[in-house]
Design a protein around this motif. Structure first.
Motif, PDB file in Angstrom:
ATOM      1  N   ASP A 140      40.646  63.458   7.374  1.00 27.78           N
ATOM      2  CA  ASP A 140      39.992  64.272   8.407  1.00 27.78           C
ATOM      3  C   ASP A 140      38.794  65.023   7.834  1.00 27.78           C
ATOM      4  N   ARG A 141      38.940  65.512   6.605  1.00 29.91           N
ATOM      5  CA  ARG A 141      37.831  66.225   5.963  1.00 29.91           C
ATOM      6  C   ARG A 141      36.637  65.301   5.768  1.00 29.91           C
ATOM      7  N   LYS A 142      36.898  64.098   5.293  1.00 32.72           N
ATOM      8  CA  LYS A 142      35.831  63.128   5.057  1.00 32.72           C
ATOM      9  C   LYS A 142      35.108  62.788   6.352  1.00 32.72           C
ATOM     10  N   ARG A 143      35.883  62.598   7.416  1.00 34.96           N
ATOM     11  CA  ARG A 143      35.292  62.259   8.712  1.00 34.96           C
ATOM     12  C   ARG A 143      34.424  63.401   9.236  1.00 34.96           C
ATOM     13  N   GLU A 144      34.925  64.633   9.115  1.00 29.38           N
ATOM     14  CA  GLU A 144      34.177  65.782   9.632  1.00 29.38           C
ATOM     15  C   GLU A 144      32.934  66.064   8.791  1.00 29.38           C
ATOM     16  N   LEU A 145      33.046  65.919   7.476  1.00 34.15           N
ATOM     17  CA  LEU A 145      31.865  66.067   6.624  1.00 34.15           C
ATOM     18  C   LEU A 145      30.797  65.045   7.008  1.00 34.15           C
ATOM     19  N   GLY A 146      31.228  63.807   7.235  1.00 34.34           N
ATOM     20  CA  GLY A 146      30.288  62.760   7.621  1.00 34.34           C
ATOM     21  C   GLY A 146      29.581  63.076   8.927  1.00 34.34           C
ATOM     22  N   ARG A 147      30.324  63.635   9.887  1.00 31.18           N
ATOM     23  CA  ARG A 147      29.732  63.992  11.182  1.00 31.18           C
ATOM     24  C   ARG A 147      28.670  65.077  11.006  1.00 31.18           C
TER      25      ARG A 147
END
Length: 350
Positions: free
Chosen positions: A230-237
């Protein structure tokens, strides 16, 4: 920023999104832009539909968002070089040494990461560059403060005054979102959208966009290994949106980032990163918090640390695709970030 009615109208253009569905999406914080970049599972949960149906809605939102856009033709290397010469603007840190280290200053249409422990000059480097952006380039600067008491408008004014630029300093060209407003990663992202819309609506000529600290809210929200995905996805966004802003406004995006300490010895690290490996890669015993997604996406990385001598700091350029990696010394004075005097510089270790 677009009115609520306008946002609802945009959403209702999407296939399978009627009035009630549009209200549900907007109540959950999804504009047409956010819907086009959403995760199908999130939309499915909000609307009570299947992931497949949610993906169809997202795909149509993308097509509506980009309707009428004309994609550019590929360029030759020579044409691209000419394009960059016309487009790129260089912003000064206030220190010739740092500017030379990064290839002539911080360039527009790019992202810059500043990592280091507390009191190593990350915020001061941002404020110094803001002064150049407003006073010497005549452009707007945007700053999102996520930690209390890191931004002081009088400090920016003081830097401009000390540099003899106070007559060119316009505080109305510095747009600030203070830490009292930024409560979590969701509101942090909301203010990206708000600032972008304000710049569009007011036709601001934006030169610099800074988030200080970019990673603070992420550290509070994503605490365990089970949250890595989830952290990786949100950072990417977040990073994707900021990159789009850098391109749209031809601005430099500056992100201050916190660091993590690592084990002192290979034995303690149990095969992972130890101080020796980290110093070899990042220049200091600390590595930026945020993992590979953050380090890969940001184009230029500076790692800062306090020097051994009084009022001396050190900057390490540990990642750049354009220039040779290296290091330099700098000072923090009433003028912001400045060069170390030549006589003092000669006494420092090379």
């Amino acid at each position: 920023m677009a009115s609520r009615e306008a946002q609802l109208r945009e959403l209702r253009q999407v296939k399978k999104v009627g009035r009630d569905t549009a209200y549900k999406l907007l109540a959950a914080g999804y504009t047409l832009f956010r819907l086009s970049n959403a995760e199908p599972s999130k939309i499915a949960e909000i609307l009570g539909c299947s992931n497949k149906a949610a993906q169809e809605i997202i795909n149509d939102a993308k097509s509506k968002l980009h309707a009428g856009e004309k994609l550019g033709e590929p360029l030759t290397a020579k044409e691209y070089e000419q394009f960059l010469k016309k487009r790129i603007i260089w912003f000064s840190s206030g220190s010739n040494a740092i500017d030379q280290l990064v290839g002539g200053g911080f360039r527009s249409s790019s992202t810059v990461g500043l990592s280091g422990p507390q009191a190593t000059g990350k915020s001061q480097l941002i404020l110094s560059t803001i002064v150049d952006c407003i006073c010497n380039k005549g452009k707007y600067a945007m700053l999102i403060e996520t930690e209390l008491d890191t931004f002081d408008p009088l400090r920016v004014e003081g830097i401009a005054r000390a540099r003899g630029l106070i007559d060119k300093y316009d505080p109305d060209k510095l747009v600030v979102v203070d830490a009292y407003k930024v409560r979590d990663v969701a509101t942090q992202f909301y203010y990206y959208e708000l600032l972008r819309d304000m710049a569009r609506d007011n036709k601001w000529d934006v030169g610099l966009i800074a988030v200080d600290s970019f990673t603070a809210m992420f550290q509070r929200k994503f605490k365990g290994r089970e949250m890595f995905t989830d952290r990786k996805r949100e950072l990417g966004r977040h990073l994707s949106f900021l990159e789009d802003m850098a391109k749209e406004f031809n601005a430099v995006v500056m992100l201050s980032c916190q660091v993590i300490e690592v084990p002192v010895s290979p034995e303690e690290s149990k095969g992972g990163m130890d101080v020796v490996r980290v110093r070899a890669q990042f220049g200091t015993p600390y590595m930026p918090w945020g993992g590979h997604i953050l380090r890969h996406t940001v184009g230029t990385w500076l790692s800062l640390e306090k020097g051994r001598s009084k009022n001396i700091w050190k900057a390490y350029l540990f990642d750049s695709s354009r220039v040779k990696l290296g290091e330099c010394y700098f000072q923090i004075t009433e003028k912001g970030i400045t060069d170390v005097p030549e006589q003092l510089l000669k006494r420092l270790p090379s």
